[in-house]
Design a protein around this motif. Sequence first.
Motif, PDB file in Angstrom:
ATOM      1  N   ILE A 250      -6.676   9.197   3.803  1.00 46.87           N
ATOM      2  CA  ILE A 250      -6.439   9.279   2.352  1.00 46.87           C
ATOM      3  C   ILE A 250      -7.708   9.723   1.634  1.00 46.87           C
ATOM      4  O   ILE A 250      -7.652  10.532   0.698  1.00 46.87           O
ATOM      5  N   GLY A 251      -8.844   9.175   2.042  1.00 47.46           N
ATOM      6  CA  GLY A 251     -10.119   9.540   1.450  1.00 47.46           C
ATOM      7  C   GLY A 251     -10.578   8.562   0.388  1.00 47.46           C
ATOM      8  O   GLY A 251      -9.765   7.978  -0.346  1.00 47.46           O
ATOM      9  N   GLN A 252     -11.866   8.367   0.288  1.00 47.40           N
ATOM     10  CA  GLN A 252     -12.447   7.405  -0.646  1.00 47.40           C
ATOM     11  C   GLN A 252     -12.080   7.700  -2.088  1.00 47.40           C
ATOM     12  O   GLN A 252     -11.828   6.780  -2.883  1.00 47.40           O
ATOM     13  N   ASP A 253     -12.007   8.955  -2.456  1.00 48.48           N
ATOM     14  CA  ASP A 253     -11.727   9.319  -3.847  1.00 48.48           C
ATOM     15  C   ASP A 253     -10.272   9.087  -4.239  1.00 48.48           C
ATOM     16  O   ASP A 253      -9.956   9.078  -5.433  1.00 48.48           O
ATOM     17  N   SER A 254      -9.387   8.899  -3.276  1.00 52.92           N
ATOM     18  CA  SER A 254      -7.952   8.763  -3.571  1.00 52.92           C
ATOM     19  C   SER A 254      -7.399   7.397  -3.216  1.00 52.92           C
ATOM     20  O   SER A 254      -6.180   7.169  -3.338  1.00 52.92           O
ATOM     21  N   ILE A 255      -8.267   6.460  -2.803  1.00 54.00           N
ATOM     22  CA  ILE A 255      -7.783   5.182  -2.283  1.00 54.00           C
ATOM     23  C   ILE A 255      -7.467   4.163  -3.376  1.00 54.00           C
ATOM     24  O   ILE A 255      -6.733   3.193  -3.142  1.00 54.00           O
ATOM     25  N   ALA A 256      -7.980   4.342  -4.592  1.00 53.17           N
ATOM     26  CA  ALA A 256      -7.860   3.319  -5.648  1.00 53.17           C
ATOM     27  C   ALA A 256      -6.436   2.840  -5.895  1.00 53.17           C
ATOM     28  O   ALA A 256      -6.213   1.633  -6.071  1.00 53.17           O
ATOM     29  N   PRO A 257      -5.393   3.695  -5.930  1.00 50.32           N
ATOM     30  CA  PRO A 257      -4.041   3.201  -6.209  1.00 50.32           C
ATOM     31  C   PRO A 257      -3.498   2.214  -5.175  1.00 50.32           C
ATOM     32  O   PRO A 257      -2.507   1.540  -5.434  1.00 50.32           O
ATOM     33  N   TYR A 258      -4.135   2.131  -4.023  1.00 52.53           N
ATOM     34  CA  TYR A 258      -3.654   1.231  -2.973  1.00 52.53           C
ATOM     35  C   TYR A 258      -4.163  -0.199  -3.167  1.00 52.53           C
ATOM     36  O   TYR A 258      -3.692  -1.112  -2.487  1.00 52.53           O
ATOM     37  N   PHE A 259      -5.116  -0.380  -4.088  1.00 50.07           N
ATOM     38  CA  PHE A 259      -5.669  -1.704  -4.342  1.00 50.07           C
ATOM     39  C   PHE A 259      -5.268  -2.170  -5.743  1.00 50.07           C
ATOM     40  O   PHE A 259      -4.876  -1.381  -6.592  1.00 50.07           O
ATOM     41  N   LYS A 260      -5.408  -3.492  -5.963  1.00 53.05           N
ATOM     42  CA  LYS A 260      -5.035  -4.062  -7.260  1.00 53.05           C
ATOM     43  C   LYS A 260      -6.068  -5.104  -7.676  1.00 53.05           C
ATOM     44  O   LYS A 260      -6.193  -6.165  -7.041  1.00 53.05           O
ATOM     45  N   GLY A 261      -6.846  -4.802  -8.706  1.00 47.13           N
ATOM     46  CA  GLY A 261      -7.727  -5.802  -9.293  1.00 47.13           C
ATOM     47  C   GLY A 261      -9.111  -5.904  -8.701  1.00 47.13           C
ATOM     48  O   GLY A 261     -10.063  -6.227  -9.397  1.00 47.13           O
ATOM     49  N   ASP A 262      -9.246  -5.678  -7.391  1.00 44.92           N
ATOM     50  CA  ASP A 262     -10.552  -5.783  -6.750  1.00 44.92           C
ATOM     51  C   ASP A 262     -10.542  -4.953  -5.476  1.00 44.92           C
ATOM     52  O   ASP A 262      -9.652  -4.119  -5.282  1.00 44.92           O
ATOM     53  N   ASN A 263     -11.497  -5.194  -4.603  1.00 45.01           N
ATOM     54  CA  ASN A 263     -11.578  -4.384  -3.390  1.00 45.01           C
ATOM     55  C   ASN A 263     -10.923  -5.055  -2.183  1.00 45.01           C
ATOM     56  O   ASN A 263     -11.101  -4.609  -1.051  1.00 45.01           O
ATOM     57  N   THR A 264     -10.174  -6.137  -2.433  1.00 48.84           N
ATOM     58  CA  THR A 264      -9.572  -6.914  -1.345  1.00 48.84           C
ATOM     59  C   THR A 264      -8.055  -6.924  -1.404  1.00 48.84           C
ATOM     60  O   THR A 264      -7.380  -6.830  -0.373  1.00 48.84           O
ATOM     61  N   HIS A 265      -7.500  -7.049  -2.606  1.00 52.29           N
ATOM     62  CA  HIS A 265      -6.055  -7.242  -2.758  1.00 52.29           C
ATOM     63  C   HIS A 265      -5.340  -5.923  -3.015  1.00 52.29           C
ATOM     64  O   HIS A 265      -5.903  -5.003  -3.603  1.00 52.29           O
ATOM     65  N   PHE A 266      -4.086  -5.881  -2.592  1.00 52.71           N
ATOM     66  CA  PHE A 266      -3.368  -4.616  -2.531  1.00 52.71           C
ATOM     67  C   PHE A 266      -2.253  -4.509  -3.562  1.00 52.71           C
ATOM     68  O   PHE A 266      -1.600  -5.500  -3.914  1.00 52.71           O
ATOM     69  N   SER A 267      -2.045  -3.309  -4.013  1.00 49.47           N
ATOM     70  CA  SER A 267      -0.881  -2.985  -4.832  1.00 49.47           C
ATOM     71  C   SER A 267       0.338  -2.904  -3.916  1.00 49.47           C
ATOM     72  O   SER A 267       0.230  -3.019  -2.681  1.00 49.47           O
ATOM     73  N   LEU A 268       1.503  -2.699  -4.511  1.00 53.35           N
ATOM     74  CA  LEU A 268       2.708  -2.533  -3.702  1.00 53.35           C
ATOM     75  C   LEU A 268       2.552  -1.335  -2.766  1.00 53.35           C
ATOM     76  O   LEU A 268       2.953  -1.381  -1.594  1.00 53.35           O
ATOM     77  N   GLN A 269       1.948  -0.273  -3.263  1.00 54.61           N
ATOM     78  CA  GLN A 269       1.713   0.905  -2.439  1.00 54.61           C
ATOM     79  C   GLN A 269       0.799   0.566  -1.255  1.00 54.61           C
ATOM     80  O   GLN A 269       1.047   0.987  -0.115  1.00 54.61           O
ATOM     81  N   GLY A 270      -0.247  -0.222  -1.521  1.00 55.05           N
ATOM     82  CA  GLY A 270      -1.146  -0.623  -0.450  1.00 55.05           C
ATOM     83  C   GLY A 270      -0.488  -1.562   0.547  1.00 55.05           C
ATOM     84  O   GLY A 270      -0.719  -1.467   1.766  1.00 55.05           O
ATOM     85  N   ALA A 271       0.332  -2.493   0.047  1.00 54.01           N
ATOM     86  CA  ALA A 271       1.037  -3.417   0.939  1.00 54.01           C
ATOM     87  C   ALA A 271       1.979  -2.660   1.863  1.00 54.01           C
ATOM     88  O   ALA A 271       2.107  -2.993   3.057  1.00 54.01           O
ATOM     89  N   ARG A 272       2.632  -1.650   1.332  1.00 57.63           N
ATOM     90  CA  ARG A 272       3.533  -0.851   2.169  1.00 57.63           C
ATOM     91  C   ARG A 272       2.753  -0.062   3.225  1.00 57.63           C
ATOM     92  O   ARG A 272       3.219   0.116   4.353  1.00 57.63           O
ATOM     93  N   LEU A 273       1.578   0.414   2.856  1.00 60.25           N
ATOM     94  CA  LEU A 273       0.735   1.090   3.834  1.00 60.25           C
ATOM     95  C   LEU A 273       0.368   0.138   4.967  1.00 60.25           C
ATOM     96  O   LEU A 273       0.462   0.490   6.159  1.00 60.25           O
ATOM     97  N   ASN A 274      -0.031  -1.081   4.615  1.00 59.83           N
ATOM     98  CA  ASN A 274      -0.390  -2.063   5.633  1.00 59.83           C
ATOM     99  C   ASN A 274       0.809  -2.443   6.485  1.00 59.83           C
ATOM    100  O   ASN A 274       0.690  -2.603   7.711  1.00 59.83           O
TER     101      ASN A 274
END
Length: 506
Positions: A460-484
């Motif tokens: 995905i790349g460092q510049d495009s990863i932000a939408p996968y996280f929510k609030g901080d650098n540990t917790h995930f958005s729905l998009q990030g949870a689906r990736l995991n």
Amino acid sequence: MKKLTISLIVALMLPVVAHAKRVIELTEPMMTVYLPDEKVATGRMVVAFPGGGYHALAMGREGLDWAPFFNKLGIGLAVVAYTMPDHRKFVPMNDAIAALKTVRDSAATWGINPRDVGIMGSSAGGHLAATVSTLAGPLERPDFQILLYPVISMQDDITNIITRRNLLGNDPADDDKTVFSGEMAASWETPRAFIALSDDDTVVDPRNASRYYEALRRSGVPASLHIYPSGNHGWGIREDFLYKNQMLEELRLWLESFSPLPDDTPGLQRVEGRPTVFIIGDSTVKNEDRDPDSIWGWGSVIGEWLDTDAITIENHARPGRSARSYREEGLWDRVIKAVRPGDYVMIQFGHNDASPLNTGRCRGSLPGTGDETETIIVAKNGRRVDVETYGAYLRQYIADVKAAGATPIIVTPMPRNRWKDGVAQGTEDTYAKWATEIAREQGVTLIDLDALTRASFNRIGQDSIAPYFKGDNTHFSLQGARLNAANVAQGLADSTSRLKRYLKKR
């Protein structure tokens, strides 16, 4: 063995409990229980702790006299004569925890919903109620709290000096003042609160209540703050309190504004004839999981990759937990009791195991996979604990699952949003490594989510990863949870686990 005395109540003899069907006297812990008539009983219970500066108890107006009000609403009342601390800081809290446990253990006999047991405290009793609500374990806490003109803080600027001295001594340590300040201990797990006080209180600084309210709101906990113009301190349910009727009506409406918490007992979702997949872990596995804009854990969306017509998935992960604290708090005991032969248990910890052993949430484990231990006295409850290594705790989970005839699956913790020279960084040198070592040592399936998700991040790349996280650098958005979750499914597909048979064709 608890001593119980049950007596029928005759209104003419005891008008104070005219709406009670039964009165039960217990000596261990010492409390009086008033149960409402079954015709109006709601299953709700309030456990009350009167005030008195931790040197006496106002058992009437802040305890026993409340029975008619609650019983008329179909709510049981238990009034606890808790032990005075005399500088033994954990004694009142231990009494309170024991009282709540007694009520829940008696749920079937008394017609109580064990998921609808609240706590009420006045003045110093309010401090005790808030302490249990913030410091007790998740299975020990009340489900809601009612606080009347409470002492909350042990901090120098607003505490009640007499209350603090009786609990912590004449010259308390700064750590104790922090631990026993409810406004500093509140978290998202603290139960909802009704807080009432008078603006002209000259005994307990009203800022105790307001700071606690603000802390609850910051943590996302529903709270209702009611400040009356006058009344000073200690009014309880006295007739001469000018705003008594208003306060009781506002309390009644608040009690009617929420329903009991849903039953989350492990195994309830089981469908006979199908295996159940139990998932345990931390906030990256289960979180708010409410709406598309909230924080999500992969365990709440893994059903998109597994055939839920053939298996049942129960996600019992708990935010903030480590391999150590999930066991110490009794959460694992509830899960393993529900595990049957043929089930699967997916185990993922590591994000919180690097936390301090004995400060803050007291959840850290020792690093590595060895058999060394360190004995500590837990700052927030005074209990003696032998802390083990991260790997040792994983071995215990695996052994328990195997003993139940089920299949353990180790999942390494996924990486945080951390990069070095454009490359995603994980825990391949620490927790992912140790989890891998234990899985291989024990001969169980490993899903290396750390490696799989790092590879996804790099694509995905460092510049495009932000939408996968929510609030901080540990917790995930729905998009990030689906990736995991997709990576968990991929790891499962690449394994030899029989659970892979239940993967959907995508």
